[in-house]
Design an enzyme around this catalytic site. Structure first.
Site, mmCIF file in Angstrom:
data_model
loop_
_atom_site.group_PDB
_atom_site.id
_atom_site.type_symbol
_atom_site.label_atom_id
_atom_site.label_comp_id
_atom_site.label_asym_id
_atom_site.label_seq_id
_atom_site.Cartn_x
_atom_site.Cartn_y
_atom_site.Cartn_z
ATOM 1 N N PRO A 125 -3.029 45.851 54.298
ATOM 2 C CA PRO A 125 -2.321 44.604 53.997
ATOM 3 C C PRO A 125 -1.814 43.844 55.220
ATOM 4 O O PRO A 125 -1.365 44.442 56.189
ATOM 5 C CB PRO A 125 -1.140 45.062 53.130
ATOM 6 C CG PRO A 125 -1.017 46.526 53.353
ATOM 7 C CD PRO A 125 -2.392 47.012 53.670
ATOM 8 N N ASN A 126 -1.927 42.544 55.111
ATOM 9 C CA ASN A 126 -1.420 41.583 56.106
ATOM 10 C C ASN A 126 -2.234 41.523 57.393
ATOM 11 O O ASN A 126 -1.919 40.729 58.282
ATOM 12 C CB ASN A 126 0.068 41.835 56.434
ATOM 13 C CG ASN A 126 0.925 41.741 55.201
ATOM 14 O OD1 ASN A 126 0.881 40.740 54.502
ATOM 15 N ND2 ASN A 126 1.685 42.784 54.896
ATOM 16 N N ARG A 161 0.894 36.164 62.028
ATOM 17 C CA ARG A 161 2.066 37.032 61.867
ATOM 18 C C ARG A 161 2.520 37.610 63.213
ATOM 19 O O ARG A 161 1.686 37.977 64.050
ATOM 20 C CB ARG A 161 1.746 38.185 60.900
ATOM 21 C CG ARG A 161 0.814 39.238 61.498
ATOM 22 C CD ARG A 161 0.411 40.333 60.526
ATOM 23 N NE ARG A 161 1.468 41.227 60.154
ATOM 24 C CZ ARG A 161 1.292 42.534 59.923
ATOM 25 N NH1 ARG A 161 0.087 43.090 60.035
ATOM 26 N NH2 ARG A 161 2.301 43.287 59.561
ATOM 27 N N TYR A 200 1.392 41.490 67.484
ATOM 28 C CA TYR A 200 -0.033 41.646 67.170
ATOM 29 C C TYR A 200 -0.962 40.701 67.937
ATOM 30 O O TYR A 200 -2.177 40.813 67.813
ATOM 31 C CB TYR A 200 -0.237 41.467 65.656
ATOM 32 C CG TYR A 200 0.538 42.480 64.833
ATOM 33 C CD1 TYR A 200 0.230 43.834 64.920
ATOM 34 C CD2 TYR A 200 1.583 42.090 63.997
ATOM 35 C CE1 TYR A 200 0.947 44.769 64.191
ATOM 36 C CE2 TYR A 200 2.301 43.022 63.267
ATOM 37 C CZ TYR A 200 1.984 44.360 63.361
ATOM 38 O OH TYR A 200 2.687 45.286 62.647
ATOM 39 N N ASN A 225 -7.215 51.190 59.527
ATOM 40 C CA ASN A 225 -5.860 50.768 59.853
ATOM 41 C C ASN A 225 -5.193 50.494 58.509
ATOM 42 O O ASN A 225 -5.371 49.417 57.929
ATOM 43 C CB ASN A 225 -5.863 49.502 60.721
ATOM 44 C CG ASN A 225 -4.455 49.090 61.102
ATOM 45 O OD1 ASN A 225 -3.482 49.602 60.535
ATOM 46 N ND2 ASN A 225 -4.326 48.166 62.042
ATOM 47 N N ALA A 284 0.835 48.749 56.574
ATOM 48 C CA ALA A 284 2.106 49.267 56.038
ATOM 49 C C ALA A 284 1.911 50.491 55.134
ATOM 50 O O ALA A 284 2.817 51.333 55.027
ATOM 51 C CB ALA A 284 2.833 48.164 55.275
ATOM 52 N N GLU A 286 -7.636 57.040 62.459
ATOM 53 C CA GLU A 286 -6.558 56.096 62.128
ATOM 54 C C GLU A 286 -6.270 55.220 63.347
ATOM 55 O O GLU A 286 -6.125 55.736 64.450
ATOM 56 C CB GLU A 286 -5.309 56.920 61.761
ATOM 57 C CG GLU A 286 -4.061 56.101 61.504
ATOM 58 C CD GLU A 286 -2.823 56.999 61.306
ATOM 59 O OE1 GLU A 286 -2.939 58.249 61.364
ATOM 60 O OE2 GLU A 286 -1.731 56.426 61.130
ATOM 61 N N HIS A 297 -3.972 51.797 64.908
ATOM 62 C CA HIS A 297 -2.914 50.775 64.800
ATOM 63 C C HIS A 297 -2.973 49.894 66.031
ATOM 64 O O HIS A 297 -3.087 50.406 67.156
ATOM 65 C CB HIS A 297 -1.533 51.430 64.696
ATOM 66 C CG HIS A 297 -1.424 52.312 63.501
ATOM 67 N ND1 HIS A 297 -1.267 51.809 62.238
ATOM 68 C CD2 HIS A 297 -1.539 53.646 63.380
ATOM 69 C CE1 HIS A 297 -1.263 52.813 61.376
ATOM 70 N NE2 HIS A 297 -1.431 53.940 62.035
ATOM 71 N N ARG A 341 8.256 51.640 67.666
ATOM 72 C CA ARG A 341 8.825 50.572 66.840
ATOM 73 C C ARG A 341 9.891 51.148 65.901
ATOM 74 O O ARG A 341 10.452 52.193 66.178
ATOM 75 C CB ARG A 341 7.688 49.855 66.097
ATOM 76 C CG ARG A 341 6.708 49.174 67.074
ATOM 77 C CD ARG A 341 5.616 48.430 66.351
ATOM 78 N NE ARG A 341 6.172 47.374 65.507
ATOM 79 C CZ ARG A 341 5.481 46.750 64.553
ATOM 80 N NH1 ARG A 341 4.196 47.067 64.340
ATOM 81 N NH2 ARG A 341 6.051 45.811 63.818
HETATM 82 C C1 DQA Z 1 0.041 48.320 61.982
HETATM 83 C C2 DQA Z 1 1.432 48.934 62.116
HETATM 84 C C3 DQA Z 1 2.118 49.030 60.756
HETATM 85 O O1 DQA Z 1 3.397 49.610 60.897
HETATM 86 C C4 DQA Z 1 2.276 47.659 60.144
HETATM 87 O O2 DQA Z 1 2.836 47.753 58.852
HETATM 88 C C5 DQA Z 1 1.034 46.861 60.141
HETATM 89 C C6 DQA Z 1 0.082 46.980 61.256
HETATM 90 C C7 DQA Z 1 -0.628 48.086 63.357
HETATM 91 O O3 DQA Z 1 -1.834 47.849 63.364
HETATM 92 O O4 DQA Z 1 0.037 48.123 64.391
HETATM 93 O O5 DQA Z 1 0.801 46.031 59.251
HETATM 94 O O6 DQA Z 1 -0.780 49.231 61.253
#
Ligand code: DQA
Length: 146
Positions: free
Chosen positions: A10-11, A18, A23, A75, A78, A100, A102, A109
């Site tokens: 998501p997102n 964002r 990011y 990835n 959240a 995995e 990120h 963080r």
């Molecule tokens: C994320 C880190 C997560 O904590 C966050 O909710 C994201 C992006 C990252 O790519 O750094 O949406 O996975």
């Protein structure tokens, strides 16, 4: 040719909009272009997907198994920090390798981002390298099968 599924939670479709200080300025489309280029360079096939819905990600993880992909880069965004369903799905498809990724370094963080439900079932967790982290994940999957 090796085939890998690259899943984004998501997102991540909001990249470039964002929290740019975390990011960066580049869009999701730029990430997709970067990964398609990287795949060409590495001589592998990639199928890149994004969803804001937990169940889609679970379905796609299962599809990687039944659809005969050679591994997954994920990835979970959240859902990393909340989803037992995604962790169970990754566990269920063992020994299909999952890496995995990120973009940000989740360990520096907020406290709630420090825990990943999926990490124990992944061959590796790569964090804090931006787009390059996905390339590192692909290289990890390729080296596992060499
Ligand atoms: C994320 C880190 C997560 O904590 C966050 O909710 C994201 C992006 C990252 O790519 O750094 O949406 O996975």
């Amino acid at each position: 040719m090796r085939r890998y599924l690259i899943l984004n939670g998501p997102n991540l479709n909001m990249l470039g909009i964002r929290e740019k200080e975390i990011y960066g300025n580049q869009s999701y489309e730029a990430l997709v272009n970067f990964l398609n280029e990287k795949a060409k360079e590495l001589n592998v096939e990639v199928d890149i997907r994004q969803s804001n819905h937990e169940g889609d990600l679970v379905d796609w993880i299962q599809e990687a198994y039944f659809g005969h992909f050679d591994g997954i880069v994920i990835n979970p965004a959240a859902y990393t920090h909340t989803s037992v369903a995604i962790a169970d799905a990754v566990k269920a498809i063992a020994p299909l390798p999952v890496v995995e990724v990120h973009l940000s370094d989740i360990s520096t963080r907020e406290e709630f981002r420090h825990h990943s439900y999926v990490a124990p079932y992944c061959v590796k967790q790569i964090k804090g390298y931006g787009f390059e982290g996905y390339a590192m994940a692909l290289e990890e999957l390729i080296s596992k099968e060499a």
